[in-house]
Design a protein around this motif. Sequence first.
Motif, PDB file in Angstrom:
ATOM      1  N   PHE A 161     182.407  40.111 -18.950  1.00  0.00           N
ATOM      2  CA  PHE A 161     182.987  40.437 -20.262  1.00  0.00           C
ATOM      3  C   PHE A 161     183.976  39.349 -20.702  1.00  0.00           C
ATOM      4  N   ILE A 162     184.783  38.867 -19.746  1.00  0.00           N
ATOM      5  CA  ILE A 162     185.763  37.814 -20.035  1.00  0.00           C
ATOM      6  C   ILE A 162     185.035  36.505 -20.337  1.00  0.00           C
ATOM      7  N   GLY A 163     183.994  36.237 -19.563  1.00  0.00           N
ATOM      8  CA  GLY A 163     183.289  34.966 -19.700  1.00  0.00           C
ATOM      9  C   GLY A 163     182.495  34.829 -20.991  1.00  0.00           C
ATOM     10  N   TYR A 164     182.007  35.945 -21.526  1.00  0.00           N
ATOM     11  CA  TYR A 164     181.064  35.861 -22.650  1.00  0.00           C
ATOM     12  C   TYR A 164     181.457  36.729 -23.854  1.00  0.00           C
ATOM     13  N   TRP A 165     181.738  37.980 -23.610  1.00  0.00           N
ATOM     14  CA  TRP A 165     182.010  38.926 -24.707  1.00  0.00           C
ATOM     15  C   TRP A 165     183.320  38.612 -25.428  1.00  0.00           C
ATOM     16  N   VAL A 166     184.329  38.176 -24.689  1.00  0.00           N
ATOM     17  CA  VAL A 166     185.656  37.976 -25.285  1.00  0.00           C
ATOM     18  C   VAL A 166     185.630  36.956 -26.423  1.00  0.00           C
TER      19      VAL A 166
END
Length: 219
Positions: A161-166
């Motif tokens: 989530f941190i790597g892509y969604w954020v």
Amino acid sequence: MASYHEELILLGKWASPFSNRVDLALKLKGVPYKYSEEDLANKSADLLRYNPVHKKVPVLVHNGNPLPESLIIVEYIDETWKNNPLLPRDPYERALARFWSKTLDDKILPAIWNACWSDENGREKAVEEALEALKILQEALKDKKFFGGESIGLVDIAANFIGYWVAILQEIAGLELLTIEKFPKLYKWSQEFINHPVIKEGLPPRDELFAFFQASAKK
């Protein structure tokens, strides 16, 4: 072994980072599986039967045996298929990986999610908490390429989530949370993560994800 693999079904939602964790773990292991897309507004009989407690995705069904909760599923995958290990062998390092994965779900992801979706009244405090959460995560990364060291492990998958969604959500919300200026090490990790060949192939299309969350923001 072929029949063993053929009886593997993932019930998921394409835009969900939690479903995506399982997807990525299976791809990193090279394990073939069937994917069943769930409409969470109209949950299937399979989902309600296989996860009667939470009625949520993801659910992994292996030889007819259902297993819910993304982090539990990823550990199960790691224990079932031994190649490309996702957890360290050392007991202390394994425990630490579990701690950071749980911390991501309990503390870090909710803080960032709240910042991206908060109204104007609560936004300043929510952003402050999100930045503090990212600081904690960057300190956990230290100077490593991945949280798992030189290869992607449980914590990296948990931090998808941190790597892509954020990057997508902060753009929609008009925020600057994870930037190279604020968190250089964590930002570098995010680029290493999303450009890893297996991860890159396993992430949902950015434009579709952007449109999905942009539509949600307008509701």
